[in-house]
Design a protein around this motif. Structure first.
Motif, short mmCIF file in Angstrom:
data_model
loop_
_atom_site.label_atom_id
_atom_site.label_comp_id
_atom_site.label_asym_id
_atom_site.label_seq_id
_atom_site.Cartn_x
_atom_site.Cartn_y
_atom_site.Cartn_z
N THR A 99 0.85 -1.20 0.00
CA THR A 99 0.00 0.00 0.00
C THR A 99 0.89 1.25 0.00
O THR A 99 1.12 1.87 1.05
N PRO A 100 1.43 1.62 -1.18
CA PRO A 100 2.37 2.74 -1.25
C PRO A 100 1.76 4.10 -0.89
O PRO A 100 2.50 5.04 -0.62
N TYR A 101 0.43 4.18 -0.89
CA TYR A 101 -0.21 5.46 -0.57
C TYR A 101 -0.84 5.45 0.82
O TYR A 101 -1.74 6.26 1.11
N SER A 102 -0.37 4.56 1.69
CA SER A 102 -0.97 4.46 3.03
C SER A 102 -0.81 5.75 3.82
O SER A 102 -1.65 6.05 4.69
N ILE A 103 0.25 6.52 3.53
CA ILE A 103 0.44 7.78 4.24
C ILE A 103 -0.68 8.77 3.92
O ILE A 103 -0.99 9.67 4.70
N TYR A 104 -1.32 8.57 2.77
CA TYR A 104 -2.41 9.45 2.36
C TYR A 104 -3.79 8.84 2.64
O TYR A 104 -4.72 9.55 3.01
N TYR A 105 -3.92 7.51 2.45
CA TYR A 105 -5.22 6.87 2.57
C TYR A 105 -5.35 5.97 3.79
O TYR A 105 -6.45 5.50 4.10
#
Length: 226
Positions: A99-105
């Motif tokens: 989940t490379p966008y976990s910091i956002y989502y």
């Protein structure tokens, strides 16, 4: 006697004429000298002005050449950095389920009780970053390697799937005008399906890369999919 008088008169006229011609010659020479001086002065002024003009042209040309040189250096440096990034990340991929966008989502949540549905995505020959939206908000996302599959689970409801695929994952690539980082560096494509209402069922996607480079989904873009 008459002859002597006439000769004397001619001599007098010649002397007078000779004196006037000498004076006139001096005046003419003086005038020519002044004219020559003025001409030389004008020529010198023109030469000076031309020298100044040529110097200005030379300076402007040097400035232009310097600007062009700097622009070339900037372009070459940009190309060098792009090539360096390309070589560094073109073979880079993430594990399925990342989940490379976990910091956002945030992290993906799971749902296994009654009232849950699933979306199962299987890829073909391209890495895919899948985002699942509910009410235009990303509620789940995952990286899926080429030829692999991943299953999302969440409470029953209406969900829309977006597909971002390509080659070479660069975790530092700016997306959405710098609002987030992480993206493919080659063969980028975006696709989507229509919103689907799920109620205790499994929605399956078989993502097949066509010859024209598009999955069998509707076109999309980074602003909409991410």
């Amino acid at each position: 006697m008459k002859i002597k008088i006439i000769s004397l008169s001619l001599l007098t006229i010649m002397l007078l004429t000779s004196c006037e011609s000498e004076q006139a010659r001096k005046d003419r020479l003086a005038t020519e000298e002044r004219q020559q001086i003025e001409l030389e002065h004008q020529l010198a002024e023109r030469n000076k002005a031309e020298s100044i003009r040529l110097e200005q042209v030379r300076v402007e040309q040097e400035k232009k050449s310097e600007v062009e040189r700097l622009e070339r250096e900037i372009i070459l440096e940009k190309e060098r950095k792009e090539k360096e990034i390309y070589n560094k990340y073109i073979s880079n991929s993430l594990h399925t389920g990342s989940t490379p966008y976990s910091i956002y989502y945030g992290k993906n949540s799971s749902c296994s009780d009654n009232g849950c549905s699933q979306i199962k995505v299987r890829t073909s020959n391209a890495d895919v970053l899948v985002t699942i939206k509910n009410n235009d908000k990303v509620v789940s996302h995952s990286f899926i390697q080429a030829g692999d599959s991943y299953t999302f689970s969440f409470p029953n409801g209406t969900y829309q799937a977006f597909f971002y695929y390509g080659k070479g994952w660069n975790p530092e690539k700016e997306m959405k005008n710098g609002a987030m980082n992480g993206g493919f560096i080659s063969s980028e494509e975006f696709g989507k399906d229509e919103p689907q209402y799920l109620f205790n069922n499994v929605l399956r996607y078989e993502l097949i890369l066509q010859q024209n480079g598009n999955f069998s989904t509707s076109p999309s873009n980074a602003e909409e999919a991410l």
